[in-house]
Design a protein around this motif. Sequence first.
Motif, short mmCIF file in Angstrom:
data_model
loop_
_atom_site.label_atom_id
_atom_site.label_comp_id
_atom_site.label_asym_id
_atom_site.label_seq_id
_atom_site.Cartn_x
_atom_site.Cartn_y
_atom_site.Cartn_z
N MET A 1 0.84 -1.20 0.00
CA MET A 1 0.00 0.00 0.00
C MET A 1 0.88 1.24 0.00
SD MET A 1 -2.81 1.14 2.88
CE MET A 1 -3.66 2.69 2.71
N GLU A 2 0.48 2.24 -0.77
CA GLU A 2 1.24 3.47 -0.84
C GLU A 2 0.33 4.67 -0.64
OE1 GLU A 2 3.52 3.85 -4.32
OE2 GLU A 2 4.90 2.26 -3.83
N THR A 3 0.90 5.77 -0.19
CA THR A 3 0.19 7.04 -0.09
C THR A 3 1.08 8.10 -0.72
OG1 THR A 3 -0.89 6.36 1.94
CG2 THR A 3 -0.83 8.70 1.48
N ASP A 4 0.54 8.71 -1.82
CA ASP A 4 1.32 9.73 -2.55
C ASP A 4 2.70 9.22 -2.93
OD1 ASP A 4 -0.78 11.49 -2.30
OD2 ASP A 4 -0.04 12.32 -0.41
N GLY A 5 2.75 7.96 -3.36
CA GLY A 5 4.01 7.40 -3.84
C GLY A 5 4.94 6.93 -2.74
N GLN A 6 4.55 7.09 -1.47
CA GLN A 6 5.40 6.65 -0.38
C GLN A 6 4.76 5.45 0.31
OE1 GLN A 6 5.42 10.78 1.36
NE2 GLN A 6 7.55 10.25 1.72
N ARG A 7 5.58 4.50 0.72
CA ARG A 7 5.06 3.30 1.33
C ARG A 7 4.66 3.57 2.77
NH1 ARG A 7 9.32 -1.38 -0.69
NH2 ARG A 7 8.97 -1.10 -2.93
N VAL A 8 3.47 3.08 3.12
CA VAL A 8 2.99 3.21 4.49
C VAL A 8 3.79 2.28 5.40
CG1 VAL A 8 1.00 2.81 6.00
CG2 VAL A 8 0.69 3.93 3.78
N TYR A 9 4.25 1.15 4.85
CA TYR A 9 5.06 0.21 5.61
C TYR A 9 6.47 0.15 5.02
CZ TYR A 9 0.65 -1.60 7.44
OH TYR A 9 -0.56 -1.72 8.05
N SER A 10 7.45 0.05 5.91
CA SER A 10 8.81 -0.23 5.47
C SER A 10 9.33 -1.39 6.31
CB SER A 10 9.72 1.00 5.64
OG SER A 10 9.75 1.43 6.98
N PHE A 11 10.36 -2.05 5.81
CA PHE A 11 10.85 -3.27 6.44
C PHE A 11 12.27 -3.06 6.94
CE2 PHE A 11 7.66 -4.25 3.29
CZ PHE A 11 6.75 -4.97 4.05
N LEU A 12 12.52 -3.50 8.16
CA LEU A 12 13.81 -3.28 8.81
C LEU A 12 14.43 -4.61 9.20
CD1 LEU A 12 12.61 -0.52 11.32
CD2 LEU A 12 13.66 -0.13 9.08
N THR A 13 15.73 -4.73 8.99
CA THR A 13 16.46 -5.87 9.54
C THR A 13 16.67 -5.64 11.03
OG1 THR A 13 18.62 -4.87 9.14
CG2 THR A 13 17.68 -6.18 7.34
N THR A 14 17.09 -6.67 11.73
CA THR A 14 17.36 -6.54 13.16
C THR A 14 18.40 -5.45 13.41
OG1 THR A 14 16.84 -8.87 13.54
CG2 THR A 14 18.12 -7.76 15.23
N ASN A 15 19.45 -5.43 12.57
CA ASN A 15 20.50 -4.41 12.74
C ASN A 15 19.96 -3.00 12.56
OD1 ASN A 15 22.47 -6.30 13.26
ND2 ASN A 15 23.15 -6.44 11.13
N GLU A 16 19.01 -2.84 11.65
CA GLU A 16 18.43 -1.51 11.43
C GLU A 16 17.57 -1.07 12.61
OE1 GLU A 16 18.18 -1.34 6.54
OE2 GLU A 16 16.64 -2.42 7.68
N VAL A 17 16.89 -2.03 13.24
CA VAL A 17 16.12 -1.70 14.45
C VAL A 17 17.08 -1.31 15.57
CG1 VAL A 17 14.47 -2.54 16.16
CG2 VAL A 17 14.26 -3.28 13.79
N VAL A 18 18.19 -2.05 15.68
CA VAL A 18 19.20 -1.75 16.70
C VAL A 18 19.74 -0.34 16.48
CG1 VAL A 18 21.51 -2.32 17.53
CG2 VAL A 18 19.85 -4.14 17.14
N GLU A 19 19.98 0.05 15.24
CA GLU A 19 20.49 1.39 14.95
C GLU A 19 19.50 2.48 15.37
OE1 GLU A 19 23.48 2.51 13.98
OE2 GLU A 19 24.02 0.43 14.38
N LYS A 20 18.20 2.22 15.16
CA LYS A 20 17.18 3.17 15.61
C LYS A 20 17.23 3.31 17.12
CE LYS A 20 13.61 3.06 12.04
NZ LYS A 20 13.38 4.52 12.02
N MET A 21 17.38 2.19 17.81
CA MET A 21 17.44 2.19 19.27
C MET A 21 18.69 2.94 19.75
SD MET A 21 17.64 -1.11 21.82
CE MET A 21 19.34 -1.47 21.33
#
Length: 451
Positions: A1-21
């Motif tokens: 699903m997209e809104t104005d060409g941008q995805r409402v959902y994005s997918f993160l690896t475990t490492n990417e979640v760790v980087e956010k934290m």
Amino acid sequence: METDGQRVYSFLTTNEVVEKMRSVINQISEFFSVSKSVATVILIFFRWNSFKASDRLGDDKEKLMADLGLVKVFSSNDENESVSSFADQENLISTPFCPHKFSETCWISHLNNLLVGNNKKEIERVLCPNPDCVASVGPDTIEKLKEPAVKMMYERYVLGSFVEANKESIKWCPAPGCEYAVERHEDLLDDDESSLDLGVVCLCGHTFCWSCKLESHRPVTCKEASVWFSTILDMLKSNAWLVENTKHCPRCNTHVQRTDDPVLRMITCICGWRFCWRCFRSEEAHNGRWNCVKVSSQPSMSQEAEDSRYLSLWETCHEEFEKSKKDLKAMEEKGVPTLTENFSFNDGDGDAVQEANMLMVQCRLVLKWSCVYEYFIAMHQSAKTQYVTHLRGEATRTLLRHKATQEELMNEAITSGDFSCFRLKLSASTTTTGNYFHEYVKNLESGFPGT
């Protein structure tokens, strides 16, 4: 699903979640001049609400640190006494804030009991193993341990607390073995668009409901989906088996199963009544003539037959859904790389193909659960069943047109070697089909206003 060409959902690896934290930890650590370990303990306590943590640190940093056991509170006498009691052991470890030193074995047992054996209760703070001590245990203490499994256990606890605290926007994919997290961008959704979400399609292929984490199930509610899986589906399977393998006795209406002998015509019920398996008449009614016409169904088994029909419909739609998932995976793993290597197929074209195929998975799942919706409608508003069936047929034809459009556009582009218009045309088909299914789901969930 997209809104104005941008995805409402994005997918993160475990490492990417760790980087956010870590980004949140670093902000608190740098702004308030505390170690990253201390910042981690504070953020876990405040459920990773950096605004609340900042307010408390700004109001009275020293008091907060003392309340959370993040200041040194021991004397030299306490330290000497503590060390001497373990003089014969090596690698004694304590927190930076207290004198209580324990062996690695003790620490492992303590952390196991706290982080594994707590029935998944939320833990605001990990404390020193000494029951009278209020010193907090942070990453700096865990780093002193040698056992990698214990360090991993603590890291999972910290990361788990971060994801749980942000569960409105980040969730782990519930598929067994999947390590992707899904991030939902609420800022791209207004209230109406949020209600049109058709479910999450993870990169692993698993599709789930954001609210209950069951398989994505619109247009039925989370409660109805739970009842379907826990009760109704088994009942349909039982009734389908009865339709396939039994018949009702014409006298007492009891289910009767024939033996394995296919030649056997006359069946004796437990009530004593003998009847023909083909036409349900008695032996006397045949009068020696056995050229009777087979009766395919009994009025008394109409409900079981209807349940069997719904089960067959559910299983057929499930097969189509599974096929769409395989098609998505094949396109991602083989199709897109091959096209990129051999044609002028760029990342934008690949994204368009992925969106088109993800939508097909979502739509197949909507059609699958529309069968369940029809089942519930038949129970409570049977007059609408025919209309629901008609709507599902129209939605199916719309999806098939989208699939045919993708195949035609792909074949034309490969044949000509020109992908310049491919993305635009495919995205238009994806948008049109997605909008149709959004309206289809809205129509079902609202009970057909205006019909």
